[in-house]
Enzyme design. Sequence first.
Site, PDB file in Angstrom:
ATOM      1  N   GLY A 100       0.807  -1.237  -0.027  1.00  0.00           N
ATOM      2  CA  GLY A 100       0.039  -0.082  -0.053  1.00  0.00           C
ATOM      3  C   GLY A 100       0.926   1.404  -0.036  1.00  0.00           C
ATOM      4  N   HIS A 107       7.057   7.404   5.577  1.00  0.00           N
ATOM      5  CA  HIS A 107       6.301   8.248   6.552  1.00  0.00           C
ATOM      6  C   HIS A 107       5.586   7.211   7.390  1.00  0.00           C
ATOM      7  CE1 HIS A 107       4.329   7.187   2.613  1.00  0.00           C
ATOM      8  NE2 HIS A 107       3.154   7.125   3.241  1.00  0.00           N
TER       9      HIS A 107
END
Length: 121
Positions: A100, A107
Amino acid sequence: MSSAENRLSVPDCLFCRIVAGEVPADVVASTERAVAFRDINPQAPVHVLVVPRDHHADVTQLAAVDPGLLADVVALADEVAQEHAGGQFRLVFNTGAEAGQSVFHVHGHVIGGRRLGWSPA
Ligand code: DGP
């Protein structure tokens, strides 16, 4: 420690551009080495992205190259969660497209603000 002058930055990287202030973002906290801003497509009442100012593609590369910076990212995630989610949160680093990851500047997703289910489908 990197200064703004010699920061690791990649042209056309969206999150490098947010760190540089070239792309607007709703920044909720920042330090000398990391920035926290709200996700543009929130999945929970609190959904904040925490990024190192230096460019590293994913969390495994960050951990290998600069583990102290990963610790800084986690500390800033905790600071955001203490302030916005009562200190209870999920910290997710999607790693690789199949998992994903769509932006290849590492991050951490700080997700909270409600009771969370567990279905990482
Ligand atoms: P991931 O799929 O794990 O790589 O997460 C990328 C996240 O980045 C995704 O949840 C949406 C968010 N995002 C994408 N573009 C922007 C943007 O321009 N601004 C902000 N604030 N978030 C963005």
